[in-house]
Design a protein around this motif. Structure first.
Motif, short mmCIF file in Angstrom:
data_model
loop_
_atom_site.label_atom_id
_atom_site.label_comp_id
_atom_site.label_asym_id
_atom_site.label_seq_id
_atom_site.Cartn_x
_atom_site.Cartn_y
_atom_site.Cartn_z
N SER A 173 0.85 -1.19 0.00
CA SER A 173 0.00 0.00 0.00
C SER A 173 0.89 1.24 0.00
N GLN A 174 0.27 2.37 -0.30
CA GLN A 174 1.03 3.61 -0.27
C GLN A 174 1.50 3.92 1.15
N ALA A 175 0.71 3.48 2.14
CA ALA A 175 1.14 3.65 3.53
C ALA A 175 2.40 2.83 3.82
N ASP A 176 2.56 1.68 3.17
CA ASP A 176 3.77 0.88 3.34
C ASP A 176 4.99 1.65 2.87
N PHE A 177 4.86 2.33 1.72
CA PHE A 177 5.97 3.12 1.21
C PHE A 177 6.30 4.25 2.18
N ALA A 178 5.26 4.90 2.70
CA ALA A 178 5.48 5.98 3.65
C ALA A 178 6.19 5.47 4.90
N MET A 179 5.74 4.32 5.41
CA MET A 179 6.37 3.75 6.60
C MET A 179 7.83 3.38 6.33
N SER A 180 8.13 2.90 5.13
CA SER A 180 9.51 2.58 4.78
C SER A 180 10.37 3.83 4.75
N LYS A 181 9.82 4.90 4.18
CA LYS A 181 10.54 6.17 4.15
C LYS A 181 10.81 6.67 5.57
N ILE A 182 9.80 6.57 6.42
CA ILE A 182 9.94 7.04 7.80
C ILE A 182 11.04 6.27 8.50
N ALA A 183 11.02 4.93 8.39
CA ALA A 183 11.98 4.09 9.11
C ALA A 183 13.40 4.25 8.60
N SER A 184 13.54 4.73 7.37
CA SER A 184 14.89 4.86 6.80
C SER A 184 15.55 6.18 7.17
N TYR A 185 14.82 7.02 7.95
CA TYR A 185 15.34 8.34 8.29
C TYR A 185 16.07 8.30 9.65
N GLY A 186 17.05 7.46 9.73
CA GLY A 186 17.89 7.40 10.92
C GLY A 186 17.13 7.03 12.18
N GLU A 187 17.74 7.35 13.33
CA GLU A 187 17.15 6.99 14.62
C GLU A 187 15.82 7.71 14.84
N PHE A 188 15.72 8.96 14.39
CA PHE A 188 14.47 9.70 14.52
C PHE A 188 13.35 8.97 13.79
N GLY A 189 13.61 8.56 12.55
CA GLY A 189 12.59 7.87 11.76
C GLY A 189 12.20 6.54 12.35
N VAL A 190 13.19 5.80 12.86
CA VAL A 190 12.91 4.49 13.46
C VAL A 190 11.95 4.65 14.63
N ASN A 191 12.21 5.64 15.47
CA ASN A 191 11.37 5.82 16.66
C ASN A 191 10.02 6.43 16.33
N LEU A 192 9.95 7.26 15.30
CA LEU A 192 8.65 7.78 14.86
C LEU A 192 7.79 6.65 14.33
N ARG A 193 8.42 5.76 13.59
CA ARG A 193 7.68 4.60 13.09
C ARG A 193 7.21 3.72 14.25
#
Length: 595
Positions: free
Chosen positions: A207-227
């Motif tokens: 889903s498009q949300a899957d792509f968004a979640m992948s982008k979020i998690a790839s943004y370093g420690e900040f992205g990992v914790n936001l996810r």
């Protein structure tokens, strides 16, 4: 122009890319869902030279930094996360996150004589014939000859050549080639999704949300914790007791200050709105960015400047900060509970009644936006309720929901909520709709139809009683999983040759106590209402507890049942449906206008 490349790389190379961060593995901080036996089977396939499928990576665009230089975008793995995580765990000996969010080891054993793989057990650890953890043999700093020697010291009777061959094949797993599809950053989500579907043999759809979640998690420690914040909120919404595992096991997340924001869920059992991660992302994005198309979010998180069509690091940073603000507003206890209470006030008191998650999500985004805009608090709940019910009534977000949401949020921002909803009502909820369009829409089958749910919501709002009940409310039956029954009994119509779509017309459904439905059985309305007339005359209760004609007629009116039903049989069925559709439409109209 070719927008992707297909190559084969050794497993060791791909693992080194993940370790260095050149390839981002979005799933690495989420629970590892593979069983140890599946990891075992993966190693066995590689050992025997069988293919294990492609992995797919989508490159992030190169972004321009503040000093004008270009920073190369990392590749985000969008298919193959579980396989790569399995290899990291078994080949490199790295820990994974289990379903309780605890770090754990997955040990796979190997028997050099039989060339079998197995999940490590206490018995295997004691058996000298087994290597109890293959990662100890495949580590880069380990001498193969030394390992072979150690093994033969414990098993001196074995053939050295045979053992050496097995050890060599085991270590060679790291050199096995894996198909690697590298998608260009210029590809849009739709194209990436199409490629994924065509390649993925398991029928999994991204889903498009899957792509968004992948982008979020790839943004370093900040992205990992936001996810994690998004994932944990959704998990706790369904399983409040899980809070203990998160608070005790994920110290990194606890240190961010996010965990107090969702701690309230540990005591929350309301299930009207149990969002998935896609819901959280959509609401946060729509509210915070005033857009509705998730591909735009993916582009913004990549740093896209929609004016220059370039990618800038500053835009990516700002977008992540904005998204974080939106997510924090979503998970805010006061806002969330106020919104749920607002929805319940419309009569939609159970999740089963809400057939449009998009309508619910947009209503929440609208609620949060109006609060931030300091909209008149005395009017806020009323306009959000009207918009929510209107969107279900008109099937506003049934097709092309993202485009409609994008259009609506821009319309509201431009005109204001009151002018926007007045305009929609004038265009779509005219007298023609109420008198002709709505009755026609009710001429459909299915108790799961959104308009059926809306009728029941109207009954809840009006505190109507169930069919032939003198004290049990429709709302009570909905909340306690009551039963929906046929006014013209299903078996009665079926024996007379009516087809399923006729028997299951919306207008033939009603909430009724099970005991009443059992008593009706397969009788015609004329027959069972004749028995009800006897009940009124002699006071011997058979159908509920209604004891006088006035109460009976009031009950029929609350349930939008024409009084003529008391004399009806199968030949009157279609006439009954027409009359009840008209009454139901009138009730829904009065309900909507009362909001």
């Amino acid at each position: 122009m070719q927008k992707y490349s297909v190559n084969q790389y050794p497993i060791s190379t791909i693992l080194s890319w993940v370790k260095s961060g050149e390839v981002a593995l979005p799933e690495i901080q989420r629970p590892f869902v593979w069983s140890s036996t599946k990891v075992r089977d993966l190693l066995d396939s590689l050992y025997k030279g069988y293919p294990i499928g492609y992995v797919i990576a989508w490159r992030n665009p190169d972004v321009r930094t503040k000093d004008g230089s270009l920073s190369a975008g990392r590749k985000v793995l969008i298919d193959g996360q579980q396989r790569i995580t399995a290899l990291r765990a078994s080949v490199l000996g790295q820990r994974v996150i289990d379903k309780d969010y605890k770090e754990t080891r997955i040990s796979i054993a190997f028997n050099p004589v039989t060339e079998e793989f197995a999940t490590t057990t206490p018995a295997i650890r004691k058996d000298a014939a087994w290597i109890d953890d293959v990662s100890t043999v495949m580590a880069d700093d380990v001498s193969l000859l030394e390992r072979v020697g150690d093994y033969l010291d414990k098993n001196p009777e074995l053939d050295r050549k045979k053992v050496e061959q097995s050890f060599t094949k085991l270590v060679d797993i790291k050199n096995k080639p894996v198909g690697f599809i590298d998608l260009d950053a210029a590809l849009d989500i739709e194209t990436v999704t199409e490629i994924f579907i065509r390649i993925n043999s398991k029928g999994v759809v991204l889903s498009q949300a899957d792509f968004a979640m992948s982008k979020i998690a790839s943004y370093g420690e900040f992205g990992v914790n936001l996810r994690k914040l998004i994932d944990y909120f959704c998990h706790l919404s369904v399983e409040p007791h899980f809070y203990k595992q998160i608070s005790e096991n994920d110290r990194e997340f606890a240190a961010t200050g996010y965990i107090p924001k969702i701690a309230w869920l540990k005591d929350e059992n309301d299930d009207l709105y149990d969002p998935g991660y896609g819901d959280v992302i959509r609401v946060a994005f729509t509210k915070q960015f005033e857009r509705g198309k998730l591909p735009d979010l993916v582009s913004l998180l990549s740093g896209r400047n929609f004016d220059t069509r370039m990618y800038e690091e500053e835009i990516a940073q700002q977008s992540f900060q904005q998204l974080e603000q939106g997510v924090l507003r979503f998970v805010n206890e006061y806002d969330f509970k106020q919104f749920v209470m607002l929805i319940k006030s419309t009569g939609f008191i159970a999740s089963d009644l809400i057939r449009s998650r998009s309508a619910l999500n947009f209503a929440y985004a609208l609620f949060l936006k109006l609060r931030d805009d300091k909209f008149d608090p005395n009017k806020l709940n009323k306009v959000v309720a009207r918009w929510f019910v209107m969107s279900i009534l008109t099937s506003r977000y049934t097709a092309a929901s993202e485009s409609q949401i994008d259009e609506d949020i821009r319309l509201i921002s431009r005109q204001g909520i009151e002018q926007a909803i007045d305009g929609i009502e004038a265009a779509q909820l005219s007298d023609a709709f109420w008198n002709v369009g709505l009755p026609a829409e009710l001429d459909k089958a299915g108790s799961n139809n959104p308009l059926m749910s809306m009728f029941f919501a109207a009954q809840v709002k009006g505190r109507d009683k169930g069919f032939l009940s003198s004290d049990v409310l429709v709302g009570d039956m909905i909340q306690h999983r009551g039963d929906i029954h046929h006014l013209f009994p299903y078996d009665y119509l079926k024996k007379l040759g009516f087809d399923r779509s006729q028997m299951n017309q919306i207008a033939n459904f009603v909430y009724a106590e099970t005991s009443i439905n059992i008593r009706i059985g397969n009788k015609s309305p004329k027959q069972y209402f004749g028995e009800i007339e006897d009940q009124l005359a002699h006071g011997k209760l058979q159908y509920g507890s209604i004891a006088d004609k006035e109460t009976l007629l009031k009950n029929l009116n609350e349930n939008c049942i024409p009084a003529e039903i008391m004399e009806m049989e199968s030949g009157d069925f279609n006439d009954f449906l027409k009359k009840r559709r008209t009454l139901m439409a009138e009730k829904i109209k009065k309900y909507y206008q009362s909001l």
